[in-house]
Design an enzyme around this catalytic site. Structure first.
Site, PDB file in Angstrom:
ATOM      1  N   LYS A  80      10.078 -11.790  -2.039  1.00  0.00           N
ATOM      2  CA  LYS A  80       9.905 -10.344  -1.906  1.00  0.00           C
ATOM      3  C   LYS A  80       8.787 -10.086  -0.899  1.00  0.00           C
ATOM      4  O   LYS A  80       7.768 -10.789  -0.915  1.00  0.00           O
ATOM      5  CB  LYS A  80       9.549  -9.746  -3.275  1.00  0.00           C
ATOM      6  N   SER A 159      11.686  -2.141  -7.922  1.00  0.00           N
ATOM      7  CA  SER A 159      11.427  -2.215  -6.507  1.00  0.00           C
ATOM      8  C   SER A 159      11.925  -3.488  -5.826  1.00  0.00           C
ATOM      9  O   SER A 159      12.126  -3.484  -4.615  1.00  0.00           O
ATOM     10  CB  SER A 159       9.930  -2.075  -6.257  1.00  0.00           C
ATOM     11  N   SER A 183      10.163  -3.865 -12.145  1.00  0.00           N
ATOM     12  CA  SER A 183      10.756  -4.144 -10.832  1.00  0.00           C
ATOM     13  C   SER A 183      11.507  -5.454 -10.700  1.00  0.00           C
ATOM     14  O   SER A 183      12.159  -5.679  -9.675  1.00  0.00           O
ATOM     15  CB  SER A 183       9.686  -4.080  -9.752  1.00  0.00           C
TER      16      SER A 183
HETATM   17  N1  GLN Z   1       9.730   1.874 -11.105  1.00  0.00           N
HETATM   18  C1  GLN Z   1       8.366   1.625 -11.432  1.00  0.00           C
HETATM   19  C2  GLN Z   1       7.465   2.338 -10.434  1.00  0.00           C
HETATM   20  O1  GLN Z   1       7.980   3.019  -9.618  1.00  0.00           O
HETATM   21  C3  GLN Z   1       8.074   0.149 -11.468  1.00  0.00           C
HETATM   22  C4  GLN Z   1       7.793  -0.461 -10.140  1.00  0.00           C
HETATM   23  C5  GLN Z   1       7.407  -1.925 -10.216  1.00  0.00           C
HETATM   24  O2  GLN Z   1       7.575  -2.575 -11.247  1.00  0.00           O
HETATM   25  N2  GLN Z   1       6.843  -2.421  -9.127  1.00  0.00           N
HETATM   26  O3  GLN Z   1       6.284   2.237 -10.463  1.00  0.00           O
END
Ligand code: GLN
Length: 512
Positions: A80, A159, A183
């Site tokens: 990532k 994400s 994410s």
């Molecule tokens: N969807 C969550 C956010 O927008 C989690 C994001 C993540 O785990 N990096 O913060």
């Protein structure tokens, strides 16, 4: 049945390499061609065939000399674009980190990246994600969305969307991701692959571009729980360069042991050895079902699919018990105060001086900061920085941030009450299957969809998404498994037993 190279799991790859049925270079070339043929999925931000092929040849040379490093030597993967890498640019999917040289070049590798390189893996590049990992759809990437291979008009989740897509579309056997509030688990669920986020402290955060430091953890995507185990076990371990990395963990028997690579595998083996009845490998396992995870907020197709997975767990010997996580709903405001608060501090380093894009024209220093940050950050990142700055500001700190911290502790305590009655907690990952790209414009509605992944994140507990079947429009649904601290071995053993009896994880989207 003769499988194609991109359909092989890690054990089959290791056997094929060892038996010289194919080389790492052949495997890498095959996957690079697929990556190139499926650019429309937007899974990657950077691919470096030359670097990958050089690493593959080095792996083949080691093997020829009888010096292969183990199960991951010669295995292609991607990281990532939140992990910093010396071999590739690192952008966090933000314009902020794209300078004239096509991306920030880190002088060091993230610990997780370095450990996987030491294990002999072949890094092909960096995957797409929401900007600075803020989001759950991959639509917040400055370089365009990643697309779900089950239906390219839909989000893959986020994400870590690109990492999930690369595995779901059989472009790579495994990828790394990060999970701050879901994410890894949520994109794994929406693309039908296996994902795990370990206990906070299991993997080093050194070199992970920080979003919310008290929540950020590395994780993985794979085609099976066994493959996820192989990868996460090579990433885990104490690191002196991350003050929150754990020196000690608990093994499958509850004894304190050193946090090091290989421990989760030993724990899975210990759980497997205890299973006396092969037909009922989960006999004795108490699976807790929080009533708040099975309410009206879950779409009927997701609820039905999760229920059928629970029936399967029962058939494998598990007992289902009703439990409660009474503060589940509160995890949304708590997370969306704490995570932006930490983000507003972490992202202050992107000011055009220490790191990041610098505006071309400005009048004075303040103007330079303002213009650089206005140009560099996307709308969701700006929203989080503003929320975070607000909740930390004088006069509001006690009302928001301090209150959220207290509730965070209570949410963690609620889990301990549950674990007095059960060994693992099960439920949905996402309230719905993958939605169409561009269909959500209300940020708060988007935050609400994180309801089932945020509680474990706030508590620092390990969580997984296991392919559980298909819902509306034939789209994948994930079963979430949450374990107590350091119980990744129990989660993976449970998932392995489920996958030995089902084939959801083996089904690829049409055309892939
Ligand atoms: N969807 C969550 C956010 O927008 C989690 C994001 C993540 O785990 N990096 O913060």
């Amino acid at each position: 049945m003769n499988k194609q190279l991109h359909q092989l799991g890690l054990a089959e790859i290791a056997q094929g390499l060892e038996a010289k049925r194919f080389s790492s270079e052949e495997l890498t070339r095959h996957l690079l061609a697929r990556i190139d043929a499926h650019r429309e999925l937007g899974a990657f931000l950077h691919v470096d065939p030359e670097h990958a092929l050089a690493q593959a040849r080095a792996s083949d040379a080691r093997r020829a000399q009888g010096a292969a490093r183990g199960a991951l030597d010669g295995v292609p993967l991607a990281h990532k674009d939140i992990f910093v890498t010396t071999a590739f640019p690192s952008t966090a999917a933000s314009k902020m980190l794209v300078g004239e040289q096509g991306g920030y070049r880190s002088p060091f590798d993230a610990t997780v990246v370095a450990q996987l390189e030491a294990a002999g893996t072949v890094a092909v590049g960096k995957t797409n994600c929401d900007e600075f990992a803020m989001g759950g759809s991959n639509e917040n990437s400055a370089f365009g969305p990643a697309r779900n291979p089950w239906d390219a008009t839909r989000i893959p989740g986020g994400s870590s969307g690109g990492s999930a897509v690369a595995v779901a579309a059989r472009l790579l056997p495994v990828t790394t991701g990060t999970d701050t509030g879901g994410s890894v688990r949520q994109p794994a669920a929406l693309t039908g692959v296996t994902g795990i986020k370990p206990t906070y402290g299991r993997c080093s955060r050194y070199g992970m571009i920080a979003f919310a430091s008290s929540l950020d953890q590395a994780g993985v995507f794979a085609h099976s729980a066994s493959d996820a185990l192989t990868l996460i076990d090579a990433m885990a371990g104490f690191d002196t360069r991350d003050a929150t990395s754990a020196e000690q963990v608990r093994d499958a028997g509850g004894a304190a042991v050193a946090n090091q690579a290989g421990q989760i595998g030993r724990d899975v083996a210990a759980h497997a050895a205890r299973a006396a009845d092969a037909a009922r490998p989960l006999a004795g396992l108490r699976v807790g079902l929080p009533k708040e995870f099975f309410g009206e907020g879950v779409a009927p197709d997701v609820a039905a699919t999760v229920r059928s997975a629970l029936v399967e767990l029962e058939r494998l010997g598990a007992t289902l018990v009703d439990v409660s996580l009474p503060r589940t709903e509160l995890s949304i405001p708590v997370y969306y105060i704490i995570a932006p608060a930490e983000a507003s501090s972490n992202l202050s380093r992107f000011d055009g001086v220490r790191y990041g894009h610098r505006a071309a024209q400005y009048t004075d220093l303040l103007d330079m900061y303002r213009k650089s940050r206005s140009e560099g950050f996307g709308p969701e990142v700006k929203r989080r920085i503003m929320i975070g700055t607000y909740v930390l500001s004088h006069g509001y700190y006690d009302a928001y941030y301090l209150q959220a911290q207290k509730l965070r502790r209570m949410i963690a305590d609620d889990f301990q009450q549950c674990f007095a009655q059960c060994d693992v907690i099960a439920g949905p990952v996402s309230p719905t299957v993958a939605r169409p790209i561009g269909s959500q414009t209300d940020p708060v509605a988007e935050y609400l969809a994180d309801i089932f992944t945020l509680p474990a994140s706030l508590a620092g507990l390990p969580g997984m998404s296991v392919p559980a079947g298909f819902g509306e429009a034939g789209l994948p649904v994930g079963l979430q498994l949450i374990g107590n601290y350091w119980q990744e071995g129990r989660l993976l053993h449970t998932a392995q037993a489920f996958q030995a009896a089902t084939d959801f994880h083996l089904r690829a989207p049409e055309g892939f």
